[in-house]
Design an enzyme around this catalytic site. Structure first.
Site, PDB file in Angstrom:
ATOM      1  N   ASP A   1       7.286   4.428  -6.301  1.00 23.35           N
ATOM      2  CA  ASP A   1       7.874   4.445  -5.384  1.00 23.35           C
ATOM      3  C   ASP A   1       8.953   2.647  -5.087  1.00 23.35           C
ATOM      4  O   ASP A   1      10.028   2.360  -5.078  1.00 23.35           O
ATOM      5  CB  ASP A   1       7.772   3.962  -4.124  1.00 23.35           C
ATOM      6  CG  ASP A   1       7.156   5.431  -4.232  1.00 23.35           C
ATOM      7  OD1 ASP A   1       5.139   5.995  -5.151  1.00 23.35           O
ATOM      8  OD2 ASP A   1       6.834   5.638  -3.094  1.00 23.35           O
TER       9      ASP A   1
ATOM     10  N   ASP B   1       7.540  -3.594  -0.316  1.00 21.35           N
ATOM     11  CA  ASP B   1       8.269  -2.608   0.455  1.00 21.35           C
ATOM     12  C   ASP B   1       9.504  -3.110   1.438  1.00 21.35           C
ATOM     13  O   ASP B   1       9.820  -2.592   2.021  1.00 21.35           O
ATOM     14  CB  ASP B   1       7.706  -1.091   1.466  1.00 21.35           C
ATOM     15  CG  ASP B   1       6.576  -0.337   0.494  1.00 21.35           C
ATOM     16  OD1 ASP B   1       7.344   0.372  -0.341  1.00 21.35           O
ATOM     17  OD2 ASP B   1       5.636   0.340   0.910  1.00 21.35           O
TER      18      ASP B   1
END
Length: 415
Positions: A176, A117
């Site tokens: 994601d 991330d």
């Protein structure tokens, strides 16, 4: 330049500007409306800033209590990123100062190789800081180091970047992760390091092959055999069930492939974004205000299922993602299709800019939007504000503001 017509120009700045086609649209939201929302958001986030201690990053506000994280949490970049966007939209220097202060505690994550991330964490924050300040000496080394940390999670066997290191998965990749690819492509074009760009393209191509159903809805998690690269599991972690279409996951996909078309000019990415948009916008379970339920297939959950007593909750974070992505997608398409994307984005912005989604000033812990859902199956962050909902809402407002000002909607980190 008339508000009823604008032409987006291709700017050849170090070769990293988006591919855009001249479009004629009719903006229906006024400069005054957009500025009003940005000013209100800036005032609201100051309430949150007053409650945010050094070295802490806002996550949510639950049961009257603030929930913060350390810099290593995947959401840590959204708060400084939102401050930076609001600085861009309002020119209030105090917002830039608050963001810069937060960045000092976030910088160490450039060396974090334990998460996929880093795009969320570092590009949404330091990327915006570089773009707005032009301080290349300060910010490019941070971004370059972080991009290489993210690239270290790439496998040439699976041709993807690994998402999680926990659980019973062999090599999990979540939808994601499409959002973190912009970090790699943009840094690659600034530094000239082609490796990061190639990894991003490879990941996007592999995800396109394995993550989508025939109707172009996306699975949440694909598990790969780490020795052969074969997809061996198609699951969900935050959606209703494995074959359901988790609303925010569809947003990650829509935004991700729209962005990857901009970054690569690959037509297959544009086509994919168009098909994902069609799935979302034509879905019979999408409400009229275009703020989706947390899962498009929530009606398939048995009423007797005690896991989902709140199955009719909306997810504002997904709607904010849709708005920002659709605004951009409207620039790469033609005619009625482009107008439809643009008008749908406007509808979402109108919806999010009023009750029940827009929080009253001074309430909601200082978060701008309310009524998001983190992970209903995990009983995590249920019907609460979320820091990334605010980020993508403000991003959409700033993108719209740029258009009204006759500027390119998408701005690069390169000068």
């Amino acid at each position: 330049m008339k508000l009823t017509q604008y032409f987006v120009l291709v700017l050849a700045v170090l070769g990293i500007c988006p591919i855009v086609q001249a479009q004629t649209v009719k903006p229906n939201l006024s400069k005054a409306f957009i500025q009003e929302q940005l000013d209100a958001a800036a005032n609201q986030i100051k309430v949150l800033a007053a409650e945010t201690f050094a070295e802490k990053f806002p996550k949510t506000f639950e049961q009257g209590e603030h929930v913060f994280s350390s810099s290593s949490w995947w959401c840590s970049g959204f708060y400084p990123g939102t401050l930076l966007y609001l600085y861009e939209g309002t020119k209030e220097k105090a917002l830039l100062e608050k963001a810069t202060e937060a960045l000092t505690y976030l910088e160490k994550e450039k060396n974090n190789k334990g998460t996929h991330d880093l795009g969320f964490m570092l590009f949404c924050s330091f990327g915006n800081a570089l773009r707005l300040t032009g301080d290349t000496l300060k910010y490019i080394p941070i971004l370059s180091t972080g991009a290489n940390s993210l690239a270290s999670r790439y496998s040439p066997i699976t041709k993807t970047i690994r998402s999680w290191d926990h659980g019973s998965w062999q090599y999990p990749v979540i939808i994601d992760n499409m959002m973190n690819l912009e970090f790699l492509t943009q840094v690659s074009k600034v530094t000239g390091d082609k490796k990061c760009y190639d990894i991003a393209v490879s990941h996007a191509e592999t995800t396109l092959k394995n993550h989508f159903r025939k109707d172009y809805s996306s699975y949440h998690v694909i598990d790969y055999d780490k020795k052969t690269g074969k997809a061996i599991g198609k699951k969900t972690h935050q959606g209703a069930f494995d074959e359901s279409a988790w609303a925010r996951g569809q947003g990650w996909a829509l935004y991700g492939y729209t962005m990857m078309y901009r970054e690569t000019k690959k037509k297959e990415f544009l086509k994919q974004a168009q098909q994902i948009a069609k799935y979302i916008l034509s879905n019979p379970n999408l409400p009229a205000d275009l703020v989706p339920y947390w899962d498009f297939d929530k009606d398939k959950i048995a009423k007797s299922d005690k896991m989902y007593p709140n199955r009719d909750l909306r997810d504002v974070s997904a709607a904010a993602l849709y708005a920002s992505a659709l605004l951009e997608l409207s620039q790469y398409t033609k005619g009625n299709e482009a107008l439809d994307y643009f008008n749908k984005a406007e509808t979402i912005l109108r919806s999010l800019s009023k009750a029940p989604y827009l929080a009253p000033y001074g309430q909601n812990g200082g978060y701008i939007l309310q009524h998001s859902v983190g992970a209903l199956p995990l009983n995590s962050e249920i019907d609460v504000p979320l820091t990334y909902a605010d980020y993508y809402y403000v991003e959409a407002l700033v993108r719209y503001q740029r258009l009204l000002d006759g500027e390119p909607m998408i701005k690069s980190i390169a000068k």
